[in-house]
Design an enzyme around this catalytic site. Structure first.
Site, PDB file in Angstrom:
ATOM      1  N   GLU A  91      -9.991  -2.052  -3.487  1.00 55.72           N
ATOM      2  CA  GLU A  91      -9.966  -3.093  -2.527  1.00 55.72           C
ATOM      3  C   GLU A  91      -8.647  -3.106  -1.653  1.00 55.72           C
ATOM      4  O   GLU A  91      -7.847  -2.460  -2.027  1.00 55.72           O
ATOM      5  CB  GLU A  91     -10.053  -4.476  -3.304  1.00 55.72           C
ATOM      6  N   CYS A 104      -2.727  -4.195   3.311  1.00 63.00           N
ATOM      7  CA  CYS A 104      -2.173  -4.060   1.803  1.00 63.00           C
ATOM      8  C   CYS A 104      -3.210  -2.914   1.393  1.00 63.00           C
ATOM      9  O   CYS A 104      -4.582  -3.047   1.338  1.00 63.00           O
ATOM     10  CB  CYS A 104      -2.247  -5.487   1.045  1.00 63.00           C
ATOM     11  N   CYS A 111      -5.188   0.557 -12.714  1.00 61.79           N
ATOM     12  CA  CYS A 111      -3.681   0.817 -12.985  1.00 61.79           C
ATOM     13  C   CYS A 111      -3.601   0.931 -14.303  1.00 61.79           C
ATOM     14  O   CYS A 111      -4.140   0.253 -15.047  1.00 61.79           O
ATOM     15  CB  CYS A 111      -3.015  -0.300 -12.333  1.00 61.79           C
ATOM     16  N   CYS A 115       0.957  -4.546 -16.392  1.00 60.29           N
ATOM     17  CA  CYS A 115       1.613  -5.868 -16.296  1.00 60.29           C
ATOM     18  C   CYS A 115       0.545  -7.044 -16.776  1.00 60.29           C
ATOM     19  O   CYS A 115      -0.498  -7.088 -16.263  1.00 60.29           O
ATOM     20  CB  CYS A 115       1.970  -6.142 -14.941  1.00 60.29           C
ATOM     21  N   CYS A 118      -1.369  -9.382 -14.079  1.00 60.91           N
ATOM     22  CA  CYS A 118      -1.794  -8.853 -13.101  1.00 60.91           C
ATOM     23  C   CYS A 118      -3.412  -8.488 -13.341  1.00 60.91           C
ATOM     24  O   CYS A 118      -3.592  -7.890 -14.594  1.00 60.91           O
ATOM     25  CB  CYS A 118      -1.123  -7.603 -12.863  1.00 60.91           C
ATOM     26  N   SER A 194       5.626  -0.322  -3.066  1.00 63.58           N
ATOM     27  CA  SER A 194       5.960  -1.270  -4.075  1.00 63.58           C
ATOM     28  C   SER A 194       5.696  -0.808  -5.299  1.00 63.58           C
ATOM     29  O   SER A 194       4.826  -0.035  -5.610  1.00 63.58           O
ATOM     30  CB  SER A 194       5.121  -2.833  -4.011  1.00 63.58           C
ATOM     31  N   LEU A 220      10.145  -6.903 -10.199  1.00 67.79           N
ATOM     32  CA  LEU A 220      11.317  -7.232 -11.125  1.00 67.79           C
ATOM     33  C   LEU A 220      10.701  -8.259 -12.179  1.00 67.79           C
ATOM     34  O   LEU A 220      10.631  -7.998 -13.462  1.00 67.79           O
ATOM     35  CB  LEU A 220      12.572  -7.662 -10.570  1.00 67.79           C
ATOM     36  N   ASN A 221      10.550  -9.325 -11.773  1.00 69.58           N
ATOM     37  CA  ASN A 221       9.766 -10.528 -12.538  1.00 69.58           C
ATOM     38  C   ASN A 221      10.400 -11.112 -13.554  1.00 69.58           C
ATOM     39  O   ASN A 221       9.947 -11.981 -14.354  1.00 69.58           O
ATOM     40  CB  ASN A 221       8.290  -9.762 -13.020  1.00 69.58           C
ATOM     41  N   ASN A 297      -0.245 -16.156  -9.041  1.00 69.59           N
ATOM     42  CA  ASN A 297      -1.768 -16.259  -8.491  1.00 69.59           C
ATOM     43  C   ASN A 297      -2.762 -16.334  -9.820  1.00 69.59           C
ATOM     44  O   ASN A 297      -3.020 -15.296 -10.384  1.00 69.59           O
ATOM     45  CB  ASN A 297      -2.008 -15.388  -7.333  1.00 69.59           C
ATOM     46  N   CYS A 340      -1.682 -11.376  -4.402  1.00 64.75           N
ATOM     47  CA  CYS A 340      -0.805 -10.818  -5.103  1.00 64.75           C
ATOM     48  C   CYS A 340      -1.340 -10.780  -6.552  1.00 64.75           C
ATOM     49  O   CYS A 340      -1.485 -11.854  -7.142  1.00 64.75           O
ATOM     50  CB  CYS A 340       0.572 -10.953  -5.067  1.00 64.75           C
TER      51      CYS A 340
END
Length: 355
Positions: A91, A104, A111, A115, A118, A194, A220-221, A297, A340
């Protein structure tokens, strides 16, 4: 078959000469691919019929097929689902903004970073995208939205599916194509890569003279190692301390501040104490960084929640009190799961428009 969008300009020139054609043919082909964004070889009218016939029989023009799209009723963002030649899907998201438009793009099918907040990582890593598959997201998205000046995509963010720096060579070549004036000709300042914080790859990007200097954003988060390792397993081998040492040592040109992306998750990393901790982590390097606060999100089955607006604003205010450049990004495209952390390689659900 070869896809011509695999080549940067130097490679395209060499390939053209290998076919026995004059060098200027590379300029013609690049014009049709990137300036005109041709959808077929028949459109390339200043190439001879023989060359067009050869290109049809020996090369591929498109690397993606548009399967579905959704447009947000809230902000006009468009999420595209692309089918690759091997049947996998990725996407990308077109984001209209005040004064410019952003795309984007994804760099991997799935991936491997893992994380926990995500949605993309739920599928694991299937494979890297090719250079052509990355570039074609831009070209076909531009074709879709149109060529009027106000529709031009001027900004590209490598923030879609995947870890861009884990697909280093293909990402580098795609950036070369995006920034080459003989190809897509975008400004280096309008491109952002990123990363989740793969330290050796970040260093490599800054040391690599053939990698155009673009903007870097780092997820970073969390401002402490324990919390960051909990939500970002990559931090176990790329520790927060080592990451910040690396970022603090990078040669930064004027106007190229590093973006620290910080997803705010309710009751996990959104307290005033977390904000003060983040400010102390940045310390004296305030001019080196901008902080991008992203309220989490939600996605189906997520164990996390978004903090309320008051909590987000409190966190933001504390950073400003330290004179740290920070802003809140209320992600666009939430109503179509295009924000995101919400992208995933499966078929889109609800309100799908099939072409």
């Amino acid at each position: 078959m070869i896809n011509l969008k695999e080549f940067n300009y130097g490679e395209l020139e060499r390939w053209v000469r290998q076919q026995g054609w004059k060098k200027f043919r590379a300029k013609q082909i690049a014009k049709w691919l990137y300036n005109k964004k041709a959808g077929s070889y028949d459109e390339m009218t200043d190439l001879s019929k023989e060359i067009r016939k050869y290109l049809k029989e020996n090369t591929e023009l498109n690397a993606l097929e548009l399967v579905t799209y959704q447009q947000s009723k809230e902000d006009g963002s468009i999420k595209f689902l692309w089918k690759l030649k091997d049947g996998h899907t990725v996407e990308s998201v077109f984001i209209p903004e005040r004064g410019h438009n952003t795309l984007c793009v994804s760099t991997q099918v799935g991936c491997a970073v893992g994380c926990t907040f995500c949605f993309t990582t739920r599928d694991g890593l299937i494979r890297n995208l090719t250079t052509a598959e990355i570039i074609d997201q831009y070209i076909q998205s531009q074709r879709f939205v149109g060529f009027e000046p106000e529709k031009r995509i001027s900004n590209v963010v490598y923030m879609g599916m995947g870890e861009p720096l884990a697909n280093y060579e293909n990402v580098k070549k795609s950036v070369q194509i995006l920034t080459d004036d003989r190809m897509l000709g975008l400004s280096n300042r309008k491109i952002t890569i990123s990363s989740s914080g793969i330290i050796h790859q970040i260093r490599k990007m800054y040391e690599d003279q053939s990698f155009p200097q673009v903007r870097l954003a780092v997820s970073l988060n969390a401002a402490d190692q324990e919390t960051r390792a909990r939500i970002m397993p990559i931090s176990e081998t790329n520790t927060l301390e080592d990451l910040m040492k690396t970022l603090n040592s990078l040669p930064i040109k004027t106007g190229y501040r590093i973006m620290l992306e910080y997803v705010l998750i309710k009751d996990l990393n959104d307290s005033p104490e977390d904000a003060h901790r983040l400010a102390r982590l940045i310390g004296k390097n305030k001019k080196r960084y901008k902080v991008n606060l992203i309220p989490f999100n939600p996605y189906p089955g997520s164990p996390f929640e978004r903090p309320d607006e008051k909590r987000v604003n409190q966190f933001h205010k504390i950073l400003w009190q330290y004179n740290i450049g920070a802003f809140v990004r209320w992600s666009k495209g939430k109503d179509i799961s295009a924000a995101c952390g919400q992208l995933r390689k499966k078929e889109m659900e609800f309100h799908i428009k099939v072409l």
